[in-house]
Design an enzyme around this catalytic site. Structure first.
Site, short mmCIF file in Angstrom:
data_model
loop_
_atom_site.label_atom_id
_atom_site.label_comp_id
_atom_site.label_asym_id
_atom_site.label_seq_id
_atom_site.Cartn_x
_atom_site.Cartn_y
_atom_site.Cartn_z
CG ASP A 1 -0.30 -0.33 2.52
OD1 ASP A 1 0.92 -0.65 2.52
OD2 ASP A 1 -0.97 -0.27 3.56
NE ARG B 1 -7.26 -2.04 7.89
CZ ARG B 1 -5.93 -1.89 8.02
NH1 ARG B 1 -5.22 -1.42 7.01
NH2 ARG B 1 -5.33 -2.21 9.15
CG ASP C 1 6.85 6.20 6.11
OD1 ASP C 1 7.10 7.28 5.56
OD2 ASP C 1 6.66 6.11 7.33
CG ASP D 1 -4.90 1.19 9.69
OD1 ASP D 1 -3.88 1.10 8.98
OD2 ASP D 1 -4.88 1.07 10.93
P1 IMP Z 1 8.10 1.68 6.51
O1 IMP Z 1 8.85 0.52 7.09
O2 IMP Z 1 8.41 2.95 7.23
O3 IMP Z 1 8.27 1.83 5.02
O4 IMP Z 1 6.59 1.38 6.88
C1 IMP Z 1 5.61 1.16 5.97
C2 IMP Z 1 4.34 0.82 6.72
O5 IMP Z 1 3.99 1.87 7.64
C3 IMP Z 1 3.17 0.73 5.78
O6 IMP Z 1 3.00 -0.58 5.30
C4 IMP Z 1 2.00 1.20 6.60
O7 IMP Z 1 1.45 0.10 7.33
C5 IMP Z 1 2.61 2.17 7.59
N1 IMP Z 1 2.43 3.57 7.16
C6 IMP Z 1 3.41 4.42 6.80
N2 IMP Z 1 2.91 5.63 6.49
C7 IMP Z 1 1.56 5.52 6.65
C8 IMP Z 1 0.47 6.46 6.46
O8 IMP Z 1 0.64 7.63 6.09
N3 IMP Z 1 -0.78 5.98 6.72
C9 IMP Z 1 -1.02 4.70 7.13
N4 IMP Z 1 -0.03 3.81 7.32
C10 IMP Z 1 1.26 4.21 7.09
MG MG Z 2 1.38 -2.12 5.20
#
Ligand code: IMP
Ligand code: MG
Length: 194
Positions: free
Chosen positions: A98, A163, A101, A157
């Site tokens: 989805d 969602r 980040d 979410d």
């Molecule tokens: P990463 O390890 O920082 O890339 O984390 C990614 C995960 O953080 C995603 O799969 C989401 O579950 C959650 N996440 C990061 N940013 C958002 C956001 O803006 N809204 C909702 N979930 C987020």
């Molecule tokens: Mg996720």
């Protein structure tokens, strides 16, 4: 714009972009049969629409992970809560996300999947918060380059709610909205056109 939230991508914009991604995958995987690996739960909505936009044989498998740390302080340490049903050895894998980040979660996941010796592995994410990236990652398919804001809807979410919003919103104060379950109800009630 309603209080505390701003419309980022309409249902129509998302639909059009998902179709383009599906068309690109269809072209790139002609004659092959990719396995789409979806990371629950956020990517489930995107996966469903993407799958319907892919015109080659494709299989689907699911994984569920829990991350340690928080959204603001990710640790990159991931525990697999539900593993894939199928062996991906020798398969052409597309990891469907989805949102990417910091990239910590995905880079850990990719290292786990890579160890199983797939023929190939690519990433397809709907949203890419590229300015937040800590771990460099190669993302083959991306829907939108997303601003550094908390986003919700189309699978994403806020405290497990919303969602089912057909569009994607950027919210100013996710902590406050998490405390108020009805905060985004007007967007739900407004339907796909927002
Ligand atoms: P990463 O390890 O920082 O890339 O984390 C990614 C995960 O953080 C995603 O799969 C989401 O579950 C959650 N996440 C990061 N940013 C958002 C956001 O803006 N809204 C909702 N979930 C987020
Ligand atoms: Mg996720």
């Amino acid at each position: 714009m309603r209080e505390g939230a701003e419309l980022l991508y309409t249902a129509r914009e998302i639909r059009d972009r998902v179709r383009e991604l599906g068309a690109a995958i269809t072209r790139d995987y002609a004659g092959r049969e990719p396995v789409l690996v979806s990371v629950l739960k956020g990517s489930a909505v995107f996966l469903a629409d993407l799958l319907l936009a892919i015109g080659v044989k494709a299989r689907v498998d699911f994984m569920s992970i829990s991350t340690y740390g928080s959204d603001s302080q990710p640790s990159g340490v991931v525990r697999i809560m539900k593993d894939l049903d199928q062996d991906i050895g020798g398969e052409d894998v597309i990891v469907v996300e989805d949102i990417v980040d910091t990239g910590l979660t995905l880079s850990y996941l990719l290292s786990v999947l890579q160890a199983r010796r797939p023929a190939s592995i690519e990433v397809c994410t709907l949203l890419d918060k590229s300015v937040r990236r800590i771990t460099p990652l190669e993302i083959r398919y991306r829907g939108f380059d997303c601003p550094d804001r908390f986003v919700v809807g189309y699978g994403l979410d806020i405290s497990e709610r919303y969602r089912n919003l057909p569009l994607i919103l950027a919210v100013d104060d996710p902590a406050a909205l998490a405390e108020d379950p009805d905060a985004l109800l007007p967007f739900l009630e407004a339907g796909p056109e927002g």
